[in-house]
Scaffold this motif. Structure first.
Motif, PDB file in Angstrom:
ATOM      1  N   GLY A 167       0.559  -1.286   0.009  1.00 24.04           N
ATOM      2  CA  GLY A 167      -0.144  -0.145   0.120  1.00 24.04           C
ATOM      3  C   GLY A 167       1.040   1.122   0.377  1.00 24.04           C
ATOM      4  O   GLY A 167       0.116   2.256  -1.085  1.00 24.04           O
ATOM      5  N   SER A 168       1.836   1.008   0.996  1.00 23.47           N
ATOM      6  CA  SER A 168       2.769   2.213   0.962  1.00 23.47           C
ATOM      7  C   SER A 168       3.720   2.633  -0.406  1.00 23.47           C
ATOM      8  O   SER A 168       3.119   3.820  -1.171  1.00 23.47           O
ATOM      9  CB  SER A 168       4.225   2.208   1.708  1.00 23.47           C
ATOM     10  OG  SER A 168       3.600   2.173   3.141  1.00 23.47           O
ATOM     11  N   PHE A 169       4.184   1.575  -0.945  1.00 23.93           N
ATOM     12  CA  PHE A 169       4.183   1.589  -2.811  1.00 23.93           C
ATOM     13  C   PHE A 169       2.924   2.332  -3.637  1.00 23.93           C
ATOM     14  O   PHE A 169       3.605   2.940  -4.471  1.00 23.93           O
ATOM     15  CB  PHE A 169       4.341   0.093  -3.207  1.00 23.93           C
ATOM     16  CG  PHE A 169       4.719   0.363  -4.670  1.00 23.93           C
ATOM     17  CD1 PHE A 169       6.623   1.109  -5.060  1.00 23.93           C
ATOM     18  CD2 PHE A 169       4.537  -0.359  -5.270  1.00 23.93           C
ATOM     19  CE1 PHE A 169       6.600   1.442  -6.153  1.00 23.93           C
ATOM     20  CE2 PHE A 169       5.101   0.036  -6.806  1.00 23.93           C
ATOM     21  CZ  PHE A 169       5.877   0.941  -6.958  1.00 23.93           C
ATOM     22  N   ILE A 170       2.082   1.939  -3.126  1.00 25.10           N
ATOM     23  CA  ILE A 170       0.672   2.137  -4.274  1.00 25.10           C
ATOM     24  C   ILE A 170       0.794   3.300  -3.742  1.00 25.10           C
ATOM     25  O   ILE A 170       0.597   4.253  -4.978  1.00 25.10           O
ATOM     26  CB  ILE A 170      -0.078   1.999  -4.315  1.00 25.10           C
ATOM     27  CG1 ILE A 170      -0.180   0.214  -4.772  1.00 25.10           C
ATOM     28  CG2 ILE A 170      -1.406   2.011  -4.378  1.00 25.10           C
ATOM     29  CD1 ILE A 170      -1.200  -0.880  -3.767  1.00 25.10           C
ATOM     30  N   MET A 171       0.772   4.570  -2.676  1.00 24.45           N
ATOM     31  CA  MET A 171       0.146   5.608  -2.233  1.00 24.45           C
ATOM     32  C   MET A 171       1.780   6.385  -3.273  1.00 24.45           C
ATOM     33  O   MET A 171       1.304   7.816  -3.750  1.00 24.45           O
ATOM     34  CB  MET A 171       0.547   5.787  -0.944  1.00 24.45           C
ATOM     35  CG  MET A 171      -0.909   5.427  -0.127  1.00 24.45           C
ATOM     36  SD  MET A 171      -2.548   6.151  -0.879  1.00 24.45           S
ATOM     37  CE  MET A 171      -2.787   7.718  -0.800  1.00 24.45           C
ATOM     38  N   ALA A 172       2.479   6.378  -3.299  1.00 23.35           N
ATOM     39  CA  ALA A 172       3.966   7.085  -3.655  1.00 23.35           C
ATOM     40  C   ALA A 172       4.287   6.963  -4.916  1.00 23.35           C
ATOM     41  O   ALA A 172       3.864   8.176  -5.346  1.00 23.35           O
ATOM     42  CB  ALA A 172       5.091   6.242  -3.110  1.00 23.35           C
ATOM     43  N   VAL A 173       3.231   5.750  -5.565  1.00 21.98           N
ATOM     44  CA  VAL A 173       3.148   5.418  -7.128  1.00 21.98           C
ATOM     45  C   VAL A 173       2.199   6.940  -7.503  1.00 21.98           C
ATOM     46  O   VAL A 173       2.225   7.394  -8.500  1.00 21.98           O
ATOM     47  CB  VAL A 173       2.908   4.333  -7.745  1.00 21.98           C
ATOM     48  CG1 VAL A 173       2.395   4.356  -9.445  1.00 21.98           C
ATOM     49  CG2 VAL A 173       4.047   3.599  -7.758  1.00 21.98           C
TER      50      VAL A 173
END
Length: 140
Positions: A81-87
């Motif tokens: 989820g952190s990766f998705i939010m960063a993208v």
């Protein structure tokens, strides 16, 4: 060696790059505030407040309520989820920067546009035309 360093630093492109980095650092705060304080709340309003940052997978197979709890326990986690939010934040920031550059380019084009260009006065006959007229008049 000191002279070479002075010549390197005194080059215009190095100074332009330094100014760009300083302005970019200041601009980062503005864009981060735009994304975090204005755009993300609007997106949360339309998506029902979905926050992807809580999505994670604990690689040790443990059951954790939150990502922070898993990290405190020392469990290795995929913070999907952190990766998705960063993208998502990257695309929002990239679009905001694109719109800003587009606006600046439009303002620059307006500023560089010549204002009130004086009408061109039609030129009189050229020197060759006058000489031809004189020649023709002398023949008569």
């Amino acid at each position: 060696m000191i002279q070479e360093f002075k010549a390197f630093i005194a080059r215009g492109n190095v100074m332009d790059m330094a100014v760009g980095i300083i302005v970019g650092a200041a601009f980062t705060a503005i864009v981060s505030s735009l994304v975090g304080d204005i755009i993300n709340p609007v997106i949360a309003l339309f998506t029902g407040g979905i926050d992807f940052s809580g999505w994670f997978y604990a690689l040790d197979g443990g059951e954790y309520v939150s990502l922070s709890e898993a990290k405190e326990a020392g469990a290795p986690v995929f913070a999907i989820g952190s990766f998705i939010m960063a993208v998502i934040n990257f695309f929002i920031v990239a679009f905001a920067v694109f719109m800003l550059v587009k606006m600046v380019n439009r303002l620059r084009a307006v500023a560089e546009k010549p204002q009130d260009v004086a009408p061109t006065v039609p030129a009189g006959p050229s020197e060759l035309d006058i000489l031809i007229e004189i020649r023709d008049a002398l023949r008569k």
